[in-house]
Scaffold this active site. Structure first.
Site, PDB file in Angstrom:
ATOM      1  N   GLU A  17      -1.090 -11.116   2.334  1.00 10.63           N
ATOM      2  CA  GLU A  17       0.024 -10.301   1.828  1.00 10.63           C
ATOM      3  C   GLU A  17       1.318 -10.764   2.492  1.00 10.63           C
ATOM      4  OE1 GLU A  17      -0.451  -6.039   1.228  1.00 10.63           O
ATOM      5  OE2 GLU A  17       1.408  -5.725   2.341  1.00 10.63           O
ATOM      6  N   ALA A  51       9.610   0.622  -2.810  1.00 13.13           N
ATOM      7  CA  ALA A  51       9.513   1.760  -3.734  1.00 13.13           C
ATOM      8  C   ALA A  51      10.894   2.256  -4.153  1.00 13.13           C
ATOM      9  CB  ALA A  51       8.728   2.883  -3.079  1.00 13.13           C
ATOM     10  N   ARG A 108       1.570   4.144  -6.493  1.00 12.32           N
ATOM     11  CA  ARG A 108       2.543   5.210  -6.705  1.00 12.32           C
ATOM     12  C   ARG A 108       3.805   4.937  -5.881  1.00 12.32           C
ATOM     13  NH1 ARG A 108       1.935  10.909  -3.866  1.00 12.32           N
ATOM     14  NH2 ARG A 108       2.595   9.530  -2.192  1.00 12.32           N
ATOM     15  N   GLN A 211       5.393  -2.271  16.491  1.00  8.51           N
ATOM     16  CA  GLN A 211       4.772  -2.426  15.166  1.00  8.51           C
ATOM     17  C   GLN A 211       3.601  -1.447  15.033  1.00  8.51           C
ATOM     18  OE1 GLN A 211       2.690  -6.116  15.048  1.00  8.51           O
ATOM     19  NE2 GLN A 211       2.457  -6.176  12.831  1.00  8.51           N
TER      20      GLN A 211
END
Ligand code: FAD
Length: 295
Positions: A17, A51, A108, A211
């Site tokens: 990712e 988002a 979402r 982190q």
């Protein structure tokens, strides 16, 4: 290629990712990351999405296109729906389609003050349904081995997962976790339900204490005592903490793939050095497992 096909070919699917660069940086800043990751031959690379209409979002499409069309690696574009209208989502689907992107992680997104729950979608299943009505994409969804931060009720979360599968999610990628026991417990519950899609385990090699604190506040992952011991012992020595973080992630991965988990999704944090150390250390293990034919 739809990524679900990879799960038919391989016993363990191994993916990375990455996230797009900040709007103030040029897209070229991510080239070094991609050059470094390309040589590691992942099965696919996923690209995150901010988002609620973040200015970074057109970069998800741009970066997905680079991954697929320049570097020749299958791309999985993340897409969140909270706060978006159907027409906005259609615009993004159109761009992805025009750029040859065939796979979407349908999410979402987080509900927050700057990202209120307005728009035409309430949850990931509604986004999956919408994508399926509009265009032919391969679709993944998220899952949460320790429960979602809004609901720690694992049984309820499994019911929601079934809804995601029924809507059209073809495989699931898990939230990161540091204790494999939560993942195994979660898989047991999934097995008892009738969910059949493969599940990839999300693993993040930790490189600094801030982190970890941020992650825990965002997703509520439990930290086992041996993990806390490492963080506290090496928090002021960058290199030692990086190496200990890699060793910890490797131990998790070797245990997971040896137990029969169907995939590892590595949260690379755009750090090819760490991805390389991990990939090189597990290369022969993945080769050995994937030599066996999946029926
Ligand atoms: P949903 O599946 O909609 O679930 C959200 C909550 O609503 C859950 O508590 C669930 O139980 C509940 N719920 C869902 N459906 C129903 C229903 N039908 N009835 C009642 N309750 C329901 N965020 C980003 O902004 N960008 C990213 O790129 C990104 N990538 C991610 C990648 C992975 C692998 C994961 C695990 C998460 C990622 N996230 C990302 C975070 C994600 O957006 C948040 O965790 C978000 O809060 C939930 O997204 P979801 O798709 O799982 O939501």
């Amino acid at each position: 290629m739809h990524i679900k096909e990879l799960f038919k070919e391989k016993e363990v699917v191994f993916s990375f990712e990455i996230f797009p660069p900040k709007p103030t940086s040029s897209i070229e800043t991510v080239y070094d990351t991609l050059e470094g990751l390309q040589g590691l031959n992942p099965d696919y690379i996923s690209i995150t999405y901010g988002a609620g209409g973040s200015v970074n979002n057109n970069r998800t499409c741009e970066l997905s296109s680079l991954v697929k069309n320049k570097y020749g690696i299958e791309a999985l574009a993340h897409l969140t729906c909270i706060g978006s209208t159907k027409s906005e989502i259609n615009g993004i689907l159109e761009s992805l389609n025009e750029n040859g992107i065939e796979n979407i992680l349908a999410l979402r997104g987080d509900v927050s003050e700057g990202n209120p729950s307005v728009g035409e979608f309430n949850n990931s299943q509604e986004l999956i349904n919408h994508i399926k009505e509009t265009k032919e994409f391969g679709i993944a969804a998220a899952c949460y081995p320790e429960g979602h931060i809004e609901s720690r009720d694992i049984e309820r979360e499994i019911e929601i997962l079934k809804l995601k599968e029924n809507a059209g999610a073809e495989y699931l990628i898990s939230q990161l976790f540091f204790d494999n026991n939560y993942f195994y417990k979660f898989l047991n519950s999934v097995e008892k339900s009738s969910i059949e899609v493969p599940i990839q385990a999300g693993i993040m090699p930790v490189t600094n204490k801030k982190q970890v604190e941020r992650i825990v506040s965002l997703c509520g992952a439990n930290l086992p005592s041996k993990f806390i011991k490492i963080i506290n012992r090496y928090e002021h020595d960058k290199d030692a903490l990086r190496d200990a973080g890699i060793a910890y992630a490797l131990e998790q991965i070797v245990d997971l793939v040896s137990t029969g988990v169907r995939g590892i999704h590595l949260y690379t944090m755009n750090n090819p050095y760490i991805a390389k150390r991990i990939t090189n250390s597990i290369g022969s293990i993945l080769n050995s497992i994937n030599k066996r034919q999946v029926i």
